[in-house]
Motif scaffolding. Sequence first.
Motif, PDB file in Angstrom:
ATOM      1  N   GLU A 114       0.801  -1.221   0.000  1.00  0.00           N
ATOM      2  CA  GLU A 114       0.000   0.000   0.000  1.00  0.00           C
ATOM      3  C   GLU A 114       0.837   1.277   0.000  1.00  0.00           C
ATOM      4  N   SER A 115       2.135   1.149   0.062  1.00  0.00           N
ATOM      5  CA  SER A 115       3.017   2.310   0.059  1.00  0.00           C
ATOM      6  C   SER A 115       3.080   2.928  -1.333  1.00  0.00           C
ATOM      7  N   GLU A 116       3.156   4.238  -1.389  1.00  0.00           N
ATOM      8  CA  GLU A 116       3.322   4.946  -2.660  1.00  0.00           C
ATOM      9  C   GLU A 116       4.798   5.103  -3.015  1.00  0.00           C
ATOM     10  N   SER A 117       5.668   4.509  -2.224  1.00  0.00           N
ATOM     11  CA  SER A 117       7.108   4.648  -2.432  1.00  0.00           C
ATOM     12  C   SER A 117       7.667   3.681  -3.458  1.00  0.00           C
ATOM     13  N   GLY A 118       6.820   2.837  -4.018  1.00  0.00           N
ATOM     14  CA  GLY A 118       7.281   1.892  -5.027  1.00  0.00           C
ATOM     15  C   GLY A 118       8.147   0.776  -4.472  1.00  0.00           C
ATOM     16  N   LEU A 119       7.869   0.360  -3.244  1.00  0.00           N
ATOM     17  CA  LEU A 119       8.631  -0.711  -2.627  1.00  0.00           C
ATOM     18  C   LEU A 119       8.343  -2.035  -3.325  1.00  0.00           C
ATOM     19  N   ASP A 120       9.335  -2.906  -3.365  1.00  0.00           N
ATOM     20  CA  ASP A 120       9.144  -4.220  -3.974  1.00  0.00           C
ATOM     21  C   ASP A 120       8.192  -5.058  -3.121  1.00  0.00           C
ATOM     22  N   VAL A 121       7.282  -5.749  -3.797  1.00  0.00           N
ATOM     23  CA  VAL A 121       6.309  -6.611  -3.137  1.00  0.00           C
ATOM     24  C   VAL A 121       6.249  -7.914  -3.924  1.00  0.00           C
ATOM     25  N   TYR A 122       6.251  -9.029  -3.221  1.00  0.00           N
ATOM     26  CA  TYR A 122       6.130 -10.319  -3.889  1.00  0.00           C
ATOM     27  C   TYR A 122       4.787 -10.401  -4.610  1.00  0.00           C
ATOM     28  N   GLU A 123       4.801 -11.012  -5.780  1.00  0.00           N
ATOM     29  CA  GLU A 123       3.574 -11.192  -6.543  1.00  0.00           C
ATOM     30  C   GLU A 123       2.579 -12.065  -5.770  1.00  0.00           C
ATOM     31  N   THR A 124       3.074 -13.012  -4.986  1.00  0.00           N
ATOM     32  CA  THR A 124       2.177 -13.849  -4.181  1.00  0.00           C
ATOM     33  C   THR A 124       1.433 -13.010  -3.144  1.00  0.00           C
ATOM     34  N   THR A 125       2.088 -11.992  -2.600  1.00  0.00           N
ATOM     35  CA  THR A 125       1.425 -11.094  -1.647  1.00  0.00           C
ATOM     36  C   THR A 125       0.305 -10.344  -2.338  1.00  0.00           C
ATOM     37  N   ARG A 126       0.585  -9.788  -3.511  1.00  0.00           N
ATOM     38  CA  ARG A 126      -0.439  -9.072  -4.272  1.00  0.00           C
ATOM     39  C   ARG A 126      -1.619  -9.996  -4.583  1.00  0.00           C
ATOM     40  N   ASP A 127      -1.316 -11.219  -4.953  1.00  0.00           N
ATOM     41  CA  ASP A 127      -2.347 -12.172  -5.317  1.00  0.00           C
ATOM     42  C   ASP A 127      -3.222 -12.532  -4.116  1.00  0.00           C
ATOM     43  N   GLN A 128      -2.615 -12.752  -2.961  1.00  0.00           N
ATOM     44  CA  GLN A 128      -3.379 -13.095  -1.765  1.00  0.00           C
ATOM     45  C   GLN A 128      -4.265 -11.935  -1.324  1.00  0.00           C
ATOM     46  N   VAL A 129      -3.760 -10.718  -1.427  1.00  0.00           N
ATOM     47  CA  VAL A 129      -4.556  -9.539  -1.064  1.00  0.00           C
ATOM     48  C   VAL A 129      -5.718  -9.394  -2.045  1.00  0.00           C
ATOM     49  N   ARG A 130      -5.442  -9.543  -3.324  1.00  0.00           N
ATOM     50  CA  ARG A 130      -6.490  -9.453  -4.340  1.00  0.00           C
ATOM     51  C   ARG A 130      -7.586 -10.477  -4.074  1.00  0.00           C
ATOM     52  N   ARG A 131      -7.200 -11.712  -3.796  1.00  0.00           N
ATOM     53  CA  ARG A 131      -8.177 -12.773  -3.558  1.00  0.00           C
ATOM     54  C   ARG A 131      -9.034 -12.494  -2.321  1.00  0.00           C
ATOM     55  N   ALA A 132      -8.413 -11.985  -1.267  1.00  0.00           N
ATOM     56  CA  ALA A 132      -9.166 -11.669  -0.039  1.00  0.00           C
ATOM     57  C   ALA A 132     -10.193 -10.570  -0.306  1.00  0.00           C
ATOM     58  N   LEU A 133      -9.803  -9.566  -1.069  1.00  0.00           N
ATOM     59  CA  LEU A 133     -10.731  -8.476  -1.378  1.00  0.00           C
ATOM     60  C   LEU A 133     -11.852  -8.951  -2.292  1.00  0.00           C
ATOM     61  N   GLU A 134     -11.510  -9.759  -3.278  1.00  0.00           N
ATOM     62  CA  GLU A 134     -12.537 -10.291  -4.176  1.00  0.00           C
ATOM     63  C   GLU A 134     -13.512 -11.193  -3.430  1.00  0.00           C
ATOM     64  N   ALA A 135     -13.021 -11.957  -2.471  1.00  0.00           N
ATOM     65  CA  ALA A 135     -13.884 -12.825  -1.669  1.00  0.00           C
ATOM     66  C   ALA A 135     -14.876 -12.001  -0.845  1.00  0.00           C
ATOM     67  N   ALA A 136     -14.496 -10.761  -0.539  1.00  0.00           N
ATOM     68  CA  ALA A 136     -15.370  -9.878   0.232  1.00  0.00           C
ATOM     69  C   ALA A 136     -16.313  -9.075  -0.663  1.00  0.00           C
ATOM     70  N   GLY A 137     -16.253  -9.322  -1.982  1.00  0.00           N
ATOM     71  CA  GLY A 137     -17.172  -8.655  -2.895  1.00  0.00           C
ATOM     72  C   GLY A 137     -16.620  -7.448  -3.613  1.00  0.00           C
ATOM     73  N   VAL A 138     -15.323  -7.255  -3.583  1.00  0.00           N
ATOM     74  CA  VAL A 138     -14.695  -6.126  -4.268  1.00  0.00           C
ATOM     75  C   VAL A 138     -14.281  -6.559  -5.672  1.00  0.00           C
ATOM     76  N   VAL A 139     -14.560  -5.702  -6.643  1.00  0.00           N
ATOM     77  CA  VAL A 139     -14.126  -5.921  -8.016  1.00  0.00           C
ATOM     78  C   VAL A 139     -13.047  -4.892  -8.318  1.00  0.00           C
ATOM     79  N   LEU A 140     -11.896  -5.368  -8.761  1.00  0.00           N
ATOM     80  CA  LEU A 140     -10.803  -4.477  -9.122  1.00  0.00           C
ATOM     81  C   LEU A 140     -10.919  -4.142 -10.597  1.00  0.00           C
TER      82      LEU A 140
END
Length: 84
Positions: free
Chosen positions: A36-62
């Motif tokens: 969530e940082s705007e500093s452009g920090l490196d993030v594992y793709e698996t982290t992004r994927d897990q966050v995306r899945r959790a939000l989608e499971a809660a009814g969020v569409v990206l």
Amino acid sequence: MITARQSRAARALLGWTQETLADKAQVSLTALKRLESESGLDVYETTRDQVRRALEAAGVVLLSTDKGEGVLRLHDEHQRRSPF
């Protein structure tokens, strides 16, 4: 791929704290803060994927178009109320 802004906006729509999302996505709070940082920090793709899945499971569409990114909150059937 989920962006920092999408993650923050989705959390706001859901009323979730960073701690709540990290728990539901099964990622560390530090990893979520990096995402969530705007500093452009490196993030594992698996982290992004897990966050995306959790939000989608809660009814969020990206949303992602050539004009930008966004989020949409869908209500499930249990949350809908009849207007009558």
